[in-house]
Design a protein around this motif. Structure first.
Motif, PDB file in Angstrom:
ATOM      1  N   MET A   1       0.848  -1.162   0.000  1.00  0.00           N
ATOM      2  CA  MET A   1       0.000   0.000   0.000  1.00  0.00           C
ATOM      3  C   MET A   1       0.902   1.236   0.000  1.00  0.00           C
ATOM      4  SD  MET A   1      -2.764   1.531   2.739  1.00  0.00           S
ATOM      5  CE  MET A   1      -3.011   0.004   3.498  1.00  0.00           C
ATOM      6  N   LEU A   2       0.525   2.238  -0.766  1.00  0.00           N
ATOM      7  CA  LEU A   2       1.273   3.481  -0.852  1.00  0.00           C
ATOM      8  C   LEU A   2       0.375   4.632  -0.412  1.00  0.00           C
ATOM      9  CD1 LEU A   2       3.836   4.983  -1.742  1.00  0.00           C
ATOM     10  CD2 LEU A   2       2.829   5.140  -4.012  1.00  0.00           C
ATOM     11  N   VAL A   3       0.838   5.385   0.571  1.00  0.00           N
ATOM     12  CA  VAL A   3       0.096   6.544   1.059  1.00  0.00           C
ATOM     13  C   VAL A   3       0.518   7.745   0.221  1.00  0.00           C
ATOM     14  CG1 VAL A   3      -0.340   8.017   3.045  1.00  0.00           C
ATOM     15  CG2 VAL A   3      -0.022   5.579   3.377  1.00  0.00           C
ATOM     16  N   LEU A   4      -0.452   8.483  -0.295  1.00  0.00           N
ATOM     17  CA  LEU A   4      -0.171   9.605  -1.179  1.00  0.00           C
ATOM     18  C   LEU A   4      -0.445  10.945  -0.509  1.00  0.00           C
ATOM     19  CD1 LEU A   4      -1.825   8.192  -4.411  1.00  0.00           C
ATOM     20  CD2 LEU A   4       0.593   8.174  -3.821  1.00  0.00           C
ATOM     21  N   GLY A   5       0.086  12.003  -1.090  1.00  0.00           N
ATOM     22  CA  GLY A   5      -0.184  13.363  -0.626  1.00  0.00           C
ATOM     23  C   GLY A   5       0.342  13.619   0.767  1.00  0.00           C
ATOM     24  N   HIS A   6      -0.411  14.355   1.546  1.00  0.00           N
ATOM     25  CA  HIS A   6      -0.025  14.724   2.903  1.00  0.00           C
ATOM     26  C   HIS A   6      -0.641  13.794   3.942  1.00  0.00           C
ATOM     27  CE1 HIS A   6       2.044  18.448   1.884  1.00  0.00           C
ATOM     28  NE2 HIS A   6       1.121  18.599   0.945  1.00  0.00           N
ATOM     29  N   ALA A   7      -1.076  12.635   3.524  1.00  0.00           N
ATOM     30  CA  ALA A   7      -1.689  11.668   4.437  1.00  0.00           C
ATOM     31  C   ALA A   7      -0.613  10.914   5.218  1.00  0.00           C
ATOM     32  CB  ALA A   7      -2.545  10.688   3.658  1.00  0.00           C
ATOM     33  N   VAL A   8      -0.989  10.461   6.423  1.00  0.00           N
ATOM     34  CA  VAL A   8      -0.071   9.735   7.289  1.00  0.00           C
ATOM     35  C   VAL A   8      -0.816   8.544   7.889  1.00  0.00           C
ATOM     36  CG1 VAL A   8       1.395   9.907   9.325  1.00  0.00           C
ATOM     37  CG2 VAL A   8       1.119  11.887   7.857  1.00  0.00           C
ATOM     38  N   LEU A   9      -0.179   7.392   7.902  1.00  0.00           N
ATOM     39  CA  LEU A   9      -0.730   6.179   8.499  1.00  0.00           C
ATOM     40  C   LEU A   9       0.010   5.938   9.810  1.00  0.00           C
ATOM     41  CD1 LEU A   9      -2.842   4.032   7.799  1.00  0.00           C
ATOM     42  CD2 LEU A   9      -1.002   2.673   6.817  1.00  0.00           C
ATOM     43  N   ILE A  10      -0.741   5.849  10.920  1.00  0.00           N
ATOM     44  CA  ILE A  10      -0.149   5.812  12.255  1.00  0.00           C
ATOM     45  C   ILE A  10      -0.602   4.578  13.016  1.00  0.00           C
ATOM     46  CG2 ILE A  10       0.059   7.048  14.445  1.00  0.00           C
ATOM     47  CD1 ILE A  10      -0.763   9.587  12.819  1.00  0.00           C
ATOM     48  N   LYS A  11       0.360   3.903  13.669  1.00  0.00           N
ATOM     49  CA  LYS A  11       0.044   2.795  14.572  1.00  0.00           C
ATOM     50  C   LYS A  11      -0.005   3.365  15.983  1.00  0.00           C
ATOM     51  CE  LYS A  11       1.617  -1.648  16.239  1.00  0.00           C
ATOM     52  NZ  LYS A  11       2.643  -2.671  16.148  1.00  0.00           N
ATOM     53  N   PRO A  12      -1.171   3.312  16.648  1.00  0.00           N
ATOM     54  CA  PRO A  12      -1.299   3.944  17.967  1.00  0.00           C
ATOM     55  C   PRO A  12      -0.596   3.152  19.063  1.00  0.00           C
ATOM     56  CG  PRO A  12      -3.318   2.811  17.415  1.00  0.00           C
ATOM     57  CD  PRO A  12      -2.412   2.704  16.212  1.00  0.00           C
ATOM     58  N   ASP A  13      -0.083   3.894  20.054  1.00  0.00           N
ATOM     59  CA  ASP A  13       0.422   3.284  21.278  1.00  0.00           C
ATOM     60  C   ASP A  13      -0.777   2.964  22.154  1.00  0.00           C
ATOM     61  OD1 ASP A  13       3.047   3.728  20.474  1.00  0.00           O
ATOM     62  OD2 ASP A  13       3.221   5.607  21.580  1.00  0.00           O
ATOM     63  N   THR A  14      -0.613   2.072  23.085  1.00  0.00           N
ATOM     64  CA  THR A  14      -1.707   1.769  24.012  1.00  0.00           C
ATOM     65  C   THR A  14      -1.543   2.610  25.265  1.00  0.00           C
ATOM     66  OG1 THR A  14      -0.442  -0.049  24.952  1.00  0.00           O
ATOM     67  CG2 THR A  14      -1.982  -0.597  23.194  1.00  0.00           C
ATOM     68  N   LEU A  15      -2.652   3.054  25.829  1.00  0.00           N
ATOM     69  CA  LEU A  15      -2.631   3.823  27.065  1.00  0.00           C
ATOM     70  C   LEU A  15      -2.537   2.873  28.250  1.00  0.00           C
ATOM     71  CD1 LEU A  15      -5.430   6.439  26.384  1.00  0.00           C
ATOM     72  CD2 LEU A  15      -2.995   6.877  26.570  1.00  0.00           C
ATOM     73  N   PRO A  16      -1.820   3.280  29.305  1.00  0.00           N
ATOM     74  CA  PRO A  16      -1.756   2.420  30.492  1.00  0.00           C
ATOM     75  C   PRO A  16      -3.109   2.353  31.183  1.00  0.00           C
ATOM     76  CG  PRO A  16      -0.741   4.539  30.930  1.00  0.00           C
ATOM     77  CD  PRO A  16      -1.090   4.521  29.467  1.00  0.00           C
ATOM     78  N   GLU A  17      -3.370   1.250  31.837  1.00  0.00           N
ATOM     79  CA  GLU A  17      -4.627   1.073  32.550  1.00  0.00           C
ATOM     80  C   GLU A  17      -4.650   1.883  33.841  1.00  0.00           C
ATOM     81  OE1 GLU A  17      -7.333  -0.569  31.518  1.00  0.00           O
ATOM     82  OE2 GLU A  17      -6.240  -0.813  29.644  1.00  0.00           O
ATOM     83  N   ARG A  18      -3.497   2.167  34.402  1.00  0.00           N
ATOM     84  CA  ARG A  18      -3.396   2.913  35.652  1.00  0.00           C
ATOM     85  C   ARG A  18      -2.379   4.047  35.488  1.00  0.00           C
ATOM     86  NH1 ARG A  18      -5.645   0.315  39.997  1.00  0.00           N
ATOM     87  NH2 ARG A  18      -6.284  -1.797  39.579  1.00  0.00           N
ATOM     88  N   THR A  19      -2.462   5.003  36.398  1.00  0.00           N
ATOM     89  CA  THR A  19      -1.485   6.090  36.396  1.00  0.00           C
ATOM     90  C   THR A  19      -0.150   5.559  36.914  1.00  0.00           C
ATOM     91  OG1 THR A  19      -2.088   6.786  38.617  1.00  0.00           O
ATOM     92  CG2 THR A  19      -3.268   7.814  36.777  1.00  0.00           C
ATOM     93  N   LYS A  20       0.866   6.391  36.913  1.00  0.00           N
ATOM     94  CA  LYS A  20       2.191   5.966  37.378  1.00  0.00           C
ATOM     95  C   LYS A  20       2.191   5.549  38.844  1.00  0.00           C
ATOM     96  CE  LYS A  20       4.695   8.626  34.003  1.00  0.00           C
ATOM     97  NZ  LYS A  20       5.685   9.673  33.726  1.00  0.00           N
TER      98      LYS A  20
END
Length: 86
Positions: A1-20
Motif C-alpha cells: 500500500m502506498l500513502v499519497l499526498g499529505h496523508a499519514v498512516l499511524i500505529k497507535p500506542d496503548t494507554l496504560p490502565e493505571r497512572t504511574k
C-alpha cells in the motif's frame, strides 16, 4: 500500500490502565477524549516534516480508523499531527 499526498498512516500506542502511582484507573470513556500517541507507519509522498518511524501525537477524533491485517491503524493528515521532537 502506498500513502499519497499529505496523508499519514499511524500505529497507535496503548494507554496504560493505571497512572504511574497505580492508584487511579483511567475510564474507557475518558480515553476516547485524550490525544493519541503513535508511530508513523507510512508518510505520504508530499509530507515534508514527518517520516516513517517518527513518534507523533494526533487527534483521535479527527482521524479515520483503518483495519489492515486485523490491526487498527489511524489515517490522518500531516497538518493535524504534532511531532514529538527529542
Amino acid at each position: 500500500m502506498l500513502v499519497l499526498g499529505h496523508a499519514v498512516l499511524i500505529k497507535p500506542d496503548t494507554l496504560p490502565e493505571r497512572t504511574k502511582t497505580g492508584k487511579l484507573v483511567i475510564p474507557e470513556t475518558s480515553k476516547e477524549l485524550l490525544p493519541e500517541t503513535g508511530i508513523v507507519i507510512q508518510a505520504g509522498t508530499a509530507c515534508e516534516r514527518v517520516k516513517t518511524g517518527d513518534k507523533v501525537i494526533f487527534p483521535r477524533k479527527s482521524s479515520s480508523v483503518i483495519t489492515i491485517d486485523g490491526e487498527d491503524l489511524y489515517f490522518s493528515y500531516e497538518h493535524k499531527i504534532f511531532y514529538n521532537q527529542p
